[in-house]
Design a protein around this motif. Structure first.
Motif, PDB file in Angstrom:
ATOM      1  N   MET A 183      -7.661 -13.689  -2.886  1.00 50.43           N
ATOM      2  CA  MET A 183      -6.711 -13.492  -3.950  1.00 50.43           C
ATOM      3  C   MET A 183      -5.461 -12.831  -3.374  1.00 50.43           C
ATOM      4  SD  MET A 183      -7.001 -10.819  -7.195  1.00 50.43           S
ATOM      5  CE  MET A 183      -8.718 -11.114  -7.311  1.00 50.43           C
ATOM      6  N   LYS A 184      -4.313 -13.237  -3.855  1.00 52.53           N
ATOM      7  CA  LYS A 184      -3.059 -12.615  -3.438  1.00 52.53           C
ATOM      8  C   LYS A 184      -2.720 -11.500  -4.429  1.00 52.53           C
ATOM      9  CE  LYS A 184      -0.806 -16.282  -0.880  1.00 52.53           C
ATOM     10  NZ  LYS A 184       0.434 -17.061  -0.746  1.00 52.53           N
ATOM     11  N   ILE A 185      -2.514 -10.312  -3.878  1.00 50.16           N
ATOM     12  CA  ILE A 185      -2.187  -9.142  -4.680  1.00 50.16           C
ATOM     13  C   ILE A 185      -0.822  -8.624  -4.250  1.00 50.16           C
ATOM     14  CG2 ILE A 185      -2.871  -6.798  -5.283  1.00 50.16           C
ATOM     15  CD1 ILE A 185      -5.756  -7.564  -4.623  1.00 50.16           C
ATOM     16  N   ALA A 186       0.088  -8.464  -5.197  1.00 47.23           N
ATOM     17  CA  ALA A 186       1.396  -7.871  -4.919  1.00 47.23           C
ATOM     18  C   ALA A 186       1.286  -6.369  -5.141  1.00 47.23           C
ATOM     19  CB  ALA A 186       2.456  -8.461  -5.844  1.00 47.23           C
ATOM     20  N   VAL A 187       1.799  -5.598  -4.191  1.00 46.70           N
ATOM     21  CA  VAL A 187       1.752  -4.141  -4.300  1.00 46.70           C
ATOM     22  C   VAL A 187       3.142  -3.589  -4.021  1.00 46.70           C
ATOM     23  CG1 VAL A 187       0.603  -2.025  -3.550  1.00 46.70           C
ATOM     24  CG2 VAL A 187      -0.607  -4.207  -3.367  1.00 46.70           C
ATOM     25  N   THR A 188       3.656  -2.778  -4.945  1.00 45.63           N
ATOM     26  CA  THR A 188       4.954  -2.151  -4.709  1.00 45.63           C
ATOM     27  C   THR A 188       4.795  -1.073  -3.649  1.00 45.63           C
ATOM     28  OG1 THR A 188       4.583  -0.628  -6.565  1.00 45.63           O
ATOM     29  CG2 THR A 188       5.841  -2.634  -7.017  1.00 45.63           C
ATOM     30  N   SER A 189       5.787  -0.964  -2.768  1.00 48.08           N
ATOM     31  CA  SER A 189       5.642  -0.082  -1.616  1.00 48.08           C
ATOM     32  C   SER A 189       6.974   0.561  -1.227  1.00 48.08           C
ATOM     33  CB  SER A 189       5.116  -0.909  -0.436  1.00 48.08           C
ATOM     34  OG  SER A 189       5.023  -0.126   0.725  1.00 48.08           O
ATOM     35  N   THR A 190       6.875   1.759  -0.651  1.00 49.14           N
ATOM     36  CA  THR A 190       8.069   2.419  -0.116  1.00 49.14           C
ATOM     37  C   THR A 190       8.308   2.041   1.337  1.00 49.14           C
ATOM     38  OG1 THR A 190       6.834   4.388   0.553  1.00 49.14           O
ATOM     39  CG2 THR A 190       7.799   4.397  -1.671  1.00 49.14           C
ATOM     40  N   GLY A 191       7.367   1.327   1.942  1.00 46.33           N
ATOM     41  CA  GLY A 191       7.489   0.922   3.335  1.00 46.33           C
ATOM     42  C   GLY A 191       7.015  -0.496   3.550  1.00 46.33           C
ATOM     43  N   THR A 192       6.917  -0.883   4.814  1.00 45.72           N
ATOM     44  CA  THR A 192       6.694  -2.282   5.149  1.00 45.72           C
ATOM     45  C   THR A 192       5.284  -2.616   5.615  1.00 45.72           C
ATOM     46  OG1 THR A 192       7.488  -1.893   7.393  1.00 45.72           O
ATOM     47  CG2 THR A 192       9.125  -2.590   5.744  1.00 45.72           C
ATOM     48  N   ASP A 193       4.345  -1.658   5.515  1.00 41.33           N
ATOM     49  CA  ASP A 193       2.989  -1.960   5.969  1.00 41.33           C
ATOM     50  C   ASP A 193       1.942  -1.391   5.016  1.00 41.33           C
ATOM     51  OD1 ASP A 193       2.412   0.780   6.715  1.00 41.33           O
ATOM     52  OD2 ASP A 193       3.536   0.443   8.550  1.00 41.33           O
ATOM     53  N   LEU A 194       0.686  -1.647   5.315  1.00 36.00           N
ATOM     54  CA  LEU A 194      -0.415  -1.259   4.420  1.00 36.00           C
ATOM     55  C   LEU A 194      -0.600   0.249   4.299  1.00 36.00           C
ATOM     56  CD1 LEU A 194      -3.101  -3.888   5.495  1.00 36.00           C
ATOM     57  CD2 LEU A 194      -1.649  -3.948   3.463  1.00 36.00           C
ATOM     58  N   ASP A 195      -0.095   1.000   5.246  1.00 36.18           N
ATOM     59  CA  ASP A 195      -0.255   2.451   5.203  1.00 36.18           C
ATOM     60  C   ASP A 195       0.927   3.173   4.559  1.00 36.18           C
ATOM     61  OD1 ASP A 195      -2.828   2.445   6.377  1.00 36.18           O
ATOM     62  OD2 ASP A 195      -1.895   2.012   8.309  1.00 36.18           O
ATOM     63  N   ALA A 196       1.866   2.414   4.029  1.00 33.23           N
ATOM     64  CA  ALA A 196       2.999   2.999   3.309  1.00 33.23           C
ATOM     65  C   ALA A 196       2.549   3.404   1.901  1.00 33.23           C
ATOM     66  CB  ALA A 196       4.142   1.991   3.221  1.00 33.23           C
ATOM     67  N   PRO A 197       3.175   4.421   1.327  1.00 35.14           N
ATOM     68  CA  PRO A 197       2.836   4.817  -0.039  1.00 35.14           C
ATOM     69  C   PRO A 197       3.228   3.744  -1.058  1.00 35.14           C
ATOM     70  CG  PRO A 197       4.014   6.581   1.096  1.00 35.14           C
ATOM     71  CD  PRO A 197       4.114   5.351   1.961  1.00 35.14           C
ATOM     72  N   VAL A 198       2.438   3.661  -2.115  1.00 35.80           N
ATOM     73  CA  VAL A 198       2.776   2.787  -3.236  1.00 35.80           C
ATOM     74  C   VAL A 198       4.056   3.314  -3.871  1.00 35.80           C
ATOM     75  CG1 VAL A 198       2.057   2.062  -5.562  1.00 35.80           C
ATOM     76  CG2 VAL A 198       0.385   2.132  -3.701  1.00 35.80           C
ATOM     77  N   ASP A 199       4.988   2.430  -4.168  1.00 40.47           N
ATOM     78  CA  ASP A 199       6.201   2.802  -4.894  1.00 40.47           C
ATOM     79  C   ASP A 199       5.853   2.766  -6.376  1.00 40.47           C
ATOM     80  OD1 ASP A 199       8.800   2.944  -6.094  1.00 40.47           O
ATOM     81  OD2 ASP A 199       9.687   2.066  -4.293  1.00 40.47           O
ATOM     82  N   SER A 200       6.140   3.838  -7.098  1.00 37.34           N
ATOM     83  CA  SER A 200       5.756   3.910  -8.508  1.00 37.34           C
ATOM     84  C   SER A 200       6.551   2.962  -9.391  1.00 37.34           C
ATOM     85  CB  SER A 200       5.900   5.342  -9.029  1.00 37.34           C
ATOM     86  OG  SER A 200       7.254   5.740  -8.982  1.00 37.34           O
ATOM     87  N   ARG A 201       7.684   2.462  -8.888  1.00 35.99           N
ATOM     88  CA  ARG A 201       8.527   1.549  -9.661  1.00 35.99           C
ATOM     89  C   ARG A 201       8.159   0.107  -9.327  1.00 35.99           C
ATOM     90  NH1 ARG A 201      13.716   3.539  -6.782  1.00 35.99           N
ATOM     91  NH2 ARG A 201      12.251   3.099  -5.130  1.00 35.99           N
ATOM     92  N   PHE A 202       8.271  -0.770 -10.310  1.00 36.93           N
ATOM     93  CA  PHE A 202       8.049  -2.183 -10.013  1.00 36.93           C
ATOM     94  C   PHE A 202       9.360  -2.867  -9.672  1.00 36.93           C
ATOM     95  CE2 PHE A 202       7.795  -6.617 -11.786  1.00 36.93           C
ATOM     96  CZ  PHE A 202       7.349  -7.164 -10.601  1.00 36.93           C
ATOM     97  N   GLY A 203      10.204  -3.080 -10.634  1.00 31.45           N
ATOM     98  CA  GLY A 203      11.426  -3.861 -10.416  1.00 31.45           C
ATOM     99  C   GLY A 203      12.343  -3.293  -9.362  1.00 31.45           C
ATOM    100  N   ARG A 204      12.351  -1.990  -9.214  1.00 32.08           N
ATOM    101  CA  ARG A 204      13.243  -1.332  -8.261  1.00 32.08           C
ATOM    102  C   ARG A 204      12.501  -0.759  -7.055  1.00 32.08           C
ATOM    103  NH1 ARG A 204      17.984  -1.634 -10.764  1.00 32.08           N
ATOM    104  NH2 ARG A 204      17.953  -1.770 -13.018  1.00 32.08           N
ATOM    105  N   ALA A 205      11.307  -1.253  -6.805  1.00 34.58           N
ATOM    106  CA  ALA A 205      10.562  -0.841  -5.611  1.00 34.58           C
ATOM    107  C   ALA A 205      11.342  -1.252  -4.366  1.00 34.58           C
ATOM    108  CB  ALA A 205       9.190  -1.499  -5.595  1.00 34.58           C
TER     109      ALA A 205
END
Length: 119
Positions: free
Chosen positions: A1-23
């Protein structure tokens, strides 16, 4: 399954960005292999309006079935719903942690927006 995750960085160890549209970034993660593609969302970060709609369209075009984020406003939520993309909100930690929590059933889907619209 493809899952989109908002992020503050470019890899899996970056924190989730709490914003969706402006992540800052949105990672499209394969839930089976954890292979991922990083989408730069900079055009939407500073958009005057429509950031959630544009981000929803972008992840829909990449085949995402689920979005993991912190907060999702009403317009973005409606756009995601029309594209049959489910939303898991209130995510915290790293992208890797959030995907794991979702796959283990510890990050439930939301059934309505969990934030007010920006404008």
């Amino acid at each position: 399954m493809k899952i989109a995750v908002t992020s503050t960085g470019t890899d899996l160890d970056a924190p989730v960005d709490s914003r969706f549209g402006r992540a800052q970034y949105i990672l499209i993660v394969d839930s089976d292999t954890l292979d991922f593609e990083t989408l730069d969302n900079k055009e939407n970060v500073h958009a005057l309006k429509g950031a959630g709609i544009q981000a929803a369209t972008m992840i829909g075009n990449k085949g995402a079935e689920v979005l993991i984020t912190g907060f999702c406003g009403p317009t973005a939520y409606k756009t995601l719903e029309k594209a049959n993309i489910r939303v898991a909100g209130n995510a915290q930690g790293t992208v890797r942690d959030a995907v794991s929590a979702y796959m283990e059933g510890r990050l439930p889907l939301i059934d309505e927006p969990n934030a007010e619209g920006q404008w």
